[in-house]
Enzyme design. Structure first.
Site, PDB file in Angstrom:
ATOM      1  N   ARG A  63      -7.635   2.962  13.298  1.00 38.29           N
ATOM      2  CA  ARG A  63      -8.518   1.805  13.171  1.00 38.29           C
ATOM      3  C   ARG A  63      -8.451   0.927  14.434  1.00 38.29           C
ATOM      4  O   ARG A  63      -9.440   0.293  14.807  1.00 38.29           O
ATOM      5  CB  ARG A  63      -8.213   0.988  11.916  1.00 38.29           C
ATOM      6  CG  ARG A  63      -9.389   0.133  11.497  1.00 38.29           C
ATOM      7  CD  ARG A  63      -9.181  -0.522  10.145  1.00 38.29           C
ATOM      8  NE  ARG A  63      -9.879   0.130   9.062  1.00 38.29           N
ATOM      9  CZ  ARG A  63     -11.191   0.012   8.824  1.00 38.29           C
ATOM     10  NH1 ARG A  63     -11.956  -0.736   9.596  1.00 38.29           N
ATOM     11  NH2 ARG A  63     -11.748   0.629   7.817  1.00 38.29           N
ATOM     12  N   GLU A  73     -10.771  -8.350   4.619  1.00 41.04           N
ATOM     13  CA  GLU A  73     -10.081  -8.359   5.908  1.00 41.04           C
ATOM     14  C   GLU A  73     -10.840  -9.011   7.065  1.00 41.04           C
ATOM     15  O   GLU A  73     -10.225  -9.674   7.903  1.00 41.04           O
ATOM     16  CB  GLU A  73      -9.719  -6.921   6.315  1.00 41.04           C
ATOM     17  CG  GLU A  73      -8.699  -6.272   5.407  1.00 41.04           C
ATOM     18  CD  GLU A  73      -8.634  -4.770   5.639  1.00 41.04           C
ATOM     19  OE1 GLU A  73      -9.552  -4.055   5.195  1.00 41.04           O
ATOM     20  OE2 GLU A  73      -7.678  -4.322   6.288  1.00 41.04           O
ATOM     21  N   GLU A 112       0.833  -1.186   0.000  1.00 40.56           N
ATOM     22  CA  GLU A 112       0.000   0.000   0.000  1.00 40.56           C
ATOM     23  C   GLU A 112       0.872   1.241   0.000  1.00 40.56           C
ATOM     24  O   GLU A 112       0.656   2.166  -0.742  1.00 40.56           O
ATOM     25  CB  GLU A 112      -0.857  -0.023   1.271  1.00 40.56           C
ATOM     26  CG  GLU A 112      -2.322   0.111   0.978  1.00 40.56           C
ATOM     27  CD  GLU A 112      -3.110   0.166   2.252  1.00 40.56           C
ATOM     28  OE1 GLU A 112      -3.255  -0.889   2.887  1.00 40.56           O
ATOM     29  OE2 GLU A 112      -3.569   1.254   2.592  1.00 40.56           O
TER      30      GLU A 112
HETATM   31  N1  MTE Z   1      -6.357 -11.773  -1.018  1.00 37.51           N
HETATM   32  C1  MTE Z   1      -5.297 -12.160  -1.756  1.00 37.51           C
HETATM   33  N2  MTE Z   1      -5.354 -13.333  -2.398  1.00 37.51           N
HETATM   34  N3  MTE Z   1      -4.166 -11.396  -1.838  1.00 37.51           N
HETATM   35  C2  MTE Z   1      -4.062 -10.196  -1.162  1.00 37.51           C
HETATM   36  O1  MTE Z   1      -3.032  -9.525  -1.262  1.00 37.51           O
HETATM   37  N4  MTE Z   1      -5.156  -8.592   0.382  1.00 37.51           N
HETATM   38  C3  MTE Z   1      -6.155  -8.446   1.434  1.00 37.51           C
HETATM   39  C4  MTE Z   1      -7.530  -8.911   0.963  1.00 37.51           C
HETATM   40  N5  MTE Z   1      -7.414 -10.221   0.353  1.00 37.51           N
HETATM   41  C5  MTE Z   1      -5.172  -9.765  -0.359  1.00 37.51           C
HETATM   42  C6  MTE Z   1      -6.328 -10.593  -0.345  1.00 37.51           C
HETATM   43  C7  MTE Z   1      -6.287  -7.077   1.931  1.00 37.51           C
HETATM   44  S1  MTE Z   1      -5.199  -6.530   3.097  1.00 37.51           S
HETATM   45  C8  MTE Z   1      -7.295  -6.245   1.510  1.00 37.51           C
HETATM   46  S2  MTE Z   1      -7.481  -4.686   2.143  1.00 37.51           S
HETATM   47  C9  MTE Z   1      -8.279  -6.677   0.489  1.00 37.51           C
HETATM   48  O2  MTE Z   1      -8.003  -7.977  -0.013  1.00 37.51           O
HETATM   49  C10 MTE Z   1      -8.265  -5.682  -0.651  1.00 37.51           C
HETATM   50  O3  MTE Z   1      -9.075  -6.047  -1.711  1.00 37.51           O
HETATM   51  P1  MTE Z   1     -10.645  -5.735  -1.749  1.00 37.51           P
HETATM   52  O4  MTE Z   1     -10.826  -4.340  -1.288  1.00 37.51           O
HETATM   53  O5  MTE Z   1     -10.961  -5.944  -3.173  1.00 37.51           O
HETATM   54  O6  MTE Z   1     -11.279  -6.722  -0.844  1.00 37.51           O
HETATM   55  C1  QUE Z   2      -8.425   1.615   6.455  1.00 33.41           C
HETATM   56  C2  QUE Z   2      -7.429   1.532   5.545  1.00 33.41           C
HETATM   57  C3  QUE Z   2      -6.694   2.670   5.184  1.00 33.41           C
HETATM   58  C4  QUE Z   2      -6.989   3.894   5.784  1.00 33.41           C
HETATM   59  C5  QUE Z   2      -8.011   3.956   6.712  1.00 33.41           C
HETATM   60  C6  QUE Z   2      -8.708   2.812   7.037  1.00 33.41           C
HETATM   61  C7  QUE Z   2      -5.632   2.628   4.229  1.00 33.41           C
HETATM   62  C8  QUE Z   2      -4.976   3.838   3.902  1.00 33.41           C
HETATM   63  C9  QUE Z   2      -5.337   5.033   4.535  1.00 33.41           C
HETATM   64  C10 QUE Z   2      -4.770   6.321   4.239  1.00 33.41           C
HETATM   65  C11 QUE Z   2      -4.984   7.396   5.071  1.00 33.41           C
HETATM   66  C12 QUE Z   2      -4.502   8.667   4.773  1.00 33.41           C
HETATM   67  C13 QUE Z   2      -3.809   8.883   3.627  1.00 33.41           C
HETATM   68  C14 QUE Z   2      -3.589   7.810   2.759  1.00 33.41           C
HETATM   69  C15 QUE Z   2      -4.063   6.543   3.072  1.00 33.41           C
HETATM   70  O1  QUE Z   2      -6.322   5.018   5.456  1.00 33.41           O
HETATM   71  O2  QUE Z   2      -5.328   1.560   3.720  1.00 33.41           O
HETATM   72  O3  QUE Z   2      -2.920   8.027   1.618  1.00 33.41           O
HETATM   73  O4  QUE Z   2      -3.333  10.126   3.294  1.00 33.41           O
HETATM   74  O5  QUE Z   2      -3.998   3.780   2.979  1.00 33.41           O
HETATM   75  O6  QUE Z   2      -9.709   2.854   7.929  1.00 33.41           O
HETATM   76  O7  QUE Z   2      -7.138   0.349   4.981  1.00 33.41           O
HETATM   77 MO1  MOS Z   3      -5.462  -4.023   3.233  1.00 32.00          MO
HETATM   78  S1  MOS Z   3      -4.325  -3.984   4.968  1.00 32.00           S
HETATM   79  O1  MOS Z   3      -6.302  -2.542   3.716  1.00 32.00           O
HETATM   80  O2  MOS Z   3      -4.315  -3.576   2.090  1.00 32.00           O
END
Ligand code: MTE
Ligand code: QUE
Ligand code: MOS
Length: 753
Positions: free
Chosen positions: A306, A709, A228
């Site tokens: 979070r 998640e 990310e």
């Molecule tokens: N599933 C696979 N196979 N590979 C991944 O990297 N990432 C997870 C989840 N499932 C992931 C996964 C995470 S951390 C997130 S936030 C979500 O997929 C993101 O995708 P979505 O928003 O389409 O669910």
């Molecule tokens: C859940 C997430 C993210 C989040 C907040 C959530 C995330 C993320 C950011 C974020 C926040 C501020 C920024 C930015 C990203 O917030 O994945 O670029 O300026 O990247 O509740 O998963």
């Molecule tokens: Mo998932 S930890 O929000 O890429």
């Protein structure tokens, strides 16, 4: 039957193209990174004399070669691309070597000698906190009146909880490939969840405008949050290399370097205090979270937030005070990982409940059940829980999986066996869907219908194995009522889709799926009008698209999808649409720490069963049985895969994956032999998943719910099932709530007082 994820076939055949598989143009240079070998100190001299003698070296780039701002911090501007004077963790990038081949680049990187003056280093978040070394001011979420509330409690329990880090271990390591284009433009292929952050950060590094950078993402070999924010640096280095040499540059980390240089899940150390009345109602809950952020902010503050949102998991507690501090230490900056700070919070409240249950002489499930969220309950951040599914999932799990029978079975087994014990635990979850940073809850889609009736779609979503592309294909096929084979999902590309939010927060399918739905509906609306003209009929409301045929007044017409599209093109109809979607009605006010932060919640309940070998401390997770509220799933096969994957990944975090550093800050768990992840042998033989049937509506696509998640947290139940098995053997054990419960720790607690 569910549509299969097209990519799966490529994955199992090893044919999916990762960055390193891309065929490169002649003249491509290869990059290797030189990084700090000490945890904290000052760079005195970078000696590159030996390295420069190596044949094939093209150049060595350091901070002084950065034409723009030497800055990759996303939320907080506190992280250099290449170290300037000081270094803050082992693995911090200092220089980039460019060479004609990868082997030479790495060989040269090893020949760079750096002299440092070492400073004291801190690795413990509580110590950093004491020193006042914080990433940002600490934050508190509260409701009710905690000080008054303690007086109403019959039982008060306090304790401390530790949870460890976790490696992302995506199949594809971090990497990027950048090529120079005309007019000083750059095209960057990056293994990133956040194409726009890569684009924007490169623009800052090179001091050029964002429109000069095109970031393209085909798919990731896994991200899990690890790409990310932490895919950005490598893309910037490749871009800097292009800028300096005018040649294409590829940078792909080897596994060992990836493990050493990148951040992980944040370890937390926490204190709790919980108060209950004799009827098991939780009256008051106080928690203090010390997050080990590492040496720079990265996403730590968003993750910390979070943690606060999920302090009470799926329970209603009237008096809460939760404080969280992001503590700066000399470790690689820790980063997003599935759950994004919520698993750490949920592990603490479950530990508190477990300890309170022990003191009150009941099973945790009594306290869990009585305090489950009811419709209309308020979270500490002021949002109302607007669903019934927390209770419905719990009740369904009790009945469907015959929980009372499992309890009896285990009781009998434990009476009859002395060297092997079984344990079980229930784990309810409740996870809020939306980025808590409200502005990120937007997405767009660009839909083209080609004159042969095929459809090409671009969105902001990055496919990383979670099946988002398949869900988006299904969404378009459903709106148009056409065969899914007509629909193709293009790469994620910042030139086609601008201002992409990260693919994260489990929201990609919701946000981009809705944008796709809207774009398709716009085209459909035009097609309806056009079809009406073609059919010479008067009433638009009687037009229907069904299974590739246009119906009028419930009767099939001669117009098929293909004929209609062909004619629409000849008649100069617009067959493309771009649409934007923003989640409605969400907001959060950080001044008051109150707001309607989430579009909706995802709930569920898991029952975990384990068997513990009390002579060896080894164990098996026998079964995890889940009732999950997935809404009306778009694709049950994918959602099952997500639940199973998240669960097993969670089991890894709670039981066997142990990130270890030595006292100098050197990563010890730096290979697969020193860092154990769950394999097929360890995966529970029985993973039962039942989707709750519910008629509630939500803001997902076609009433589906986010899935990525939430199921990770079901695994927390396996930790408490293990604790319960240990207690069956050693009732006097003093439980340390300290994840992961490795076999070593299990063995020690079996024989401790
Ligand atoms: N599933 C696979 N196979 N590979 C991944 O990297 N990432 C997870 C989840 N499932 C992931 C996964 C995470 S951390 C997130 S936030 C979500 O997929 C993101 O995708 P979505 O928003 O389409 O669910
Ligand atoms: C859940 C997430 C993210 C989040 C907040 C959530 C995330 C993320 C950011 C974020 C926040 C501020 C920024 C930015 C990203 O917030 O994945 O670029 O300026 O990247 O509740 O998963
Ligand atoms: Mo998932 S930890 O929000 O890429």
């Amino acid at each position: 039957m569910s549509i299969k994820n097209k990519d799966t076939i490529l994955h199992v055949q090893g044919k999916s193209q990762f960055i390193d598989d891309q065929i490169v143009p002649e003249g491509t240079l290869y990059a290797a990174v030189v990084s700090s070998s000490i945890a904290h100190g000052k760079i005195l001299k970078i000696d590159d004399e030996e390295a420069r003698k190596i044949n094939g070296i093209v150049c060595i780039l350091t901070a002084s070669d950065v034409p723009g701002q030497n800055q990759i911090g996303n939320i907080i501007k506190d992280e250099t691309l290449l170290a300037e004077n000081d270094v803050h963790y082992i693995g911090q990038p200092i220089a980039v070597i460019l060479a004609t081949d990868a082997f030479t680049a790495r060989k040269a990187a090893k020949k760079i000698n750096i002299r440092y003056e070492a400073f004291p280093a801190v690795f413990d978040p509580r110590e950093a906190y004491k020193n006042g070394s914080l990433i940002a001011p600490e934050r508190t979420f509260s409701c009710g009146n905690i000080d008054d509330a303690w007086r109403k409690c019959d039982v008060i329990v306090e304790g401390r909880v530790e949870s460890g880090g976790q490696e992302h271990l995506y199949l594809e390591t971090q990497g990027a490939f950048a090529i120079p284009m005309e007019h000083g433009k750059l095209k960057v292929f990056s293994s990133t969840q956040s194409p726009t952050i890569v684009q924007k950060t490169i623009a800052g590094i090179l001091n050029i405008l964002m429109h000069k950078i095109e970031v393209d993402v085909l798919r990731l070999g896994g991200g899990f949050g690890g790409k990310e924010d932490q895919a950005t640096a490598w893309a910037c280095m490749a871009a800097l290399g292009v800028w300096k040499t005018g040649k294409p540059v590829k940078l792909v980390l080897r596994r060992h370097d990836d493990l050493r240089m990148t951040g992980k899940r944040h370890p937390y150390s926490s204190d709790f205090k919980i108060g209950l009345t004799n009827d098991y109602k939780i009256v008051a809950y106080e928690a203090m979270f010390y997050q080990n952020a590492g040496a720079a902010a990265d996403l730590s503050t968003a993750i910390l937030e979070r943690t606060l949102f999920h302090t009470t998991n799926s329970y209603f507690i009237p008096n809460v005070k939760a404080t969280a501090a992001s503590c700066k230490t000399n470790l690689p900056p820790n980063t997003a990982f599935r759950g994004f700070g919520s698993p750490q919070a949920m592990f603490v409240i479950e530990s508190a409940i477990h300890k309170a249950a022990e003191k009150m002489g009941v099973d945790s499930s009594i306290i869990q059940h009585i305090n489950l969220l009811n419709e209309g309950d308020e979270f500490p951040f002021g949002m109302t829980y607007k669903s019934k599914t927390a209770h419905e999932c719990w009740d369904n799990a009790q009945e469907l999986y015959h929980v009372n029978e499992i309890i009896n079975e285990i009781k009998v087994f434990n009476e009859q066996n002395s060297a092997v014990k079984k344990g079980m635990a229930l784990m309810p979850i409740c996870f809020g869907i939306s980025f808590t940073t409200t502005f990120l809850n937007q997405a767009s889609a660009l839909v083209h219908v080609y004159s042969d009736g095929s459809v090409g779609i671009s969105t902001a979503a990055v496919e990383m194995g979670q099946g988002v592309n398949t869900k988006i294909r299904q969404t378009a096929a459903r709106v148009f009522s056409i065969d899914i084979e007509r629909v193709f999902i293009e790469t994620t590309n910042t030139t086609r889709i601008a201002n992409t939010s990260p693919t994260a927060a489990s929201s990609a399918a919701d946000l981009n799926g809705n944008a796709t739905r809207i774009a398709c509906e716009q085209i459909l609306c035009r097609l309806r009008t056009f079809a009406l003209e073609q059919l010479k009929q008067p009433d638009a409301s009687k037009i229907d698209f069904r299974d590739e045929t246009i119906f009028y007044n419930n009767q099939p017409t001669a117009l098929t999808w293909e004929i209609l599209i062909g004619q629409a093109y000849i008649n100069r109809q617009n067959l493309s649409a771009h649409a934007h979607y923003a989640t409605p009605a969400i907001f959060f006010d950080r001044a008051t720490e109150k707001g309607n932060a989430f579009a909706y919640h995802v709930c569920g309940t898991a029952i975990s069963k384990v068997t513990l070998d009390c002579l060896r401390g080894t164990y098996t997770i026998d079964a995890v049985k889940i009732v999950h509220d997935g809404g009306t799933s778009i694709n049950e096969l994918i959602d099952r895969g997500q639940i199973e994957g998240a669960l097993v990944q969670g089991i890894g975090w709670l039981t066997m994956e142990e990130v270890l550093y030595d006292e100098a800050g050197i990563l010890l768990s730096n290979t697969f032999s020193a860092y154990k992840i769950p394999d097929i042998q360890f995966t529970p033989t029985d993973i039962s998943i039942h989707f709750l049937e519910s008629d509630e509506t939500n803001l997902g696509v076609f009433n589906s719910k986010a899935i990525g998640e939430p199921p990770f947290m079901y695994a927390i139940g396996t930790y408490f099932a293990l604790i319960n098995a240990i207690k069956a053997f050693n009732p006097n054990v003093h439980i340390k709530y300290d994840a992961p419960m490795t076999p070593e720790k299990a063995l020690l607690s079996l024989y401790s007082a």
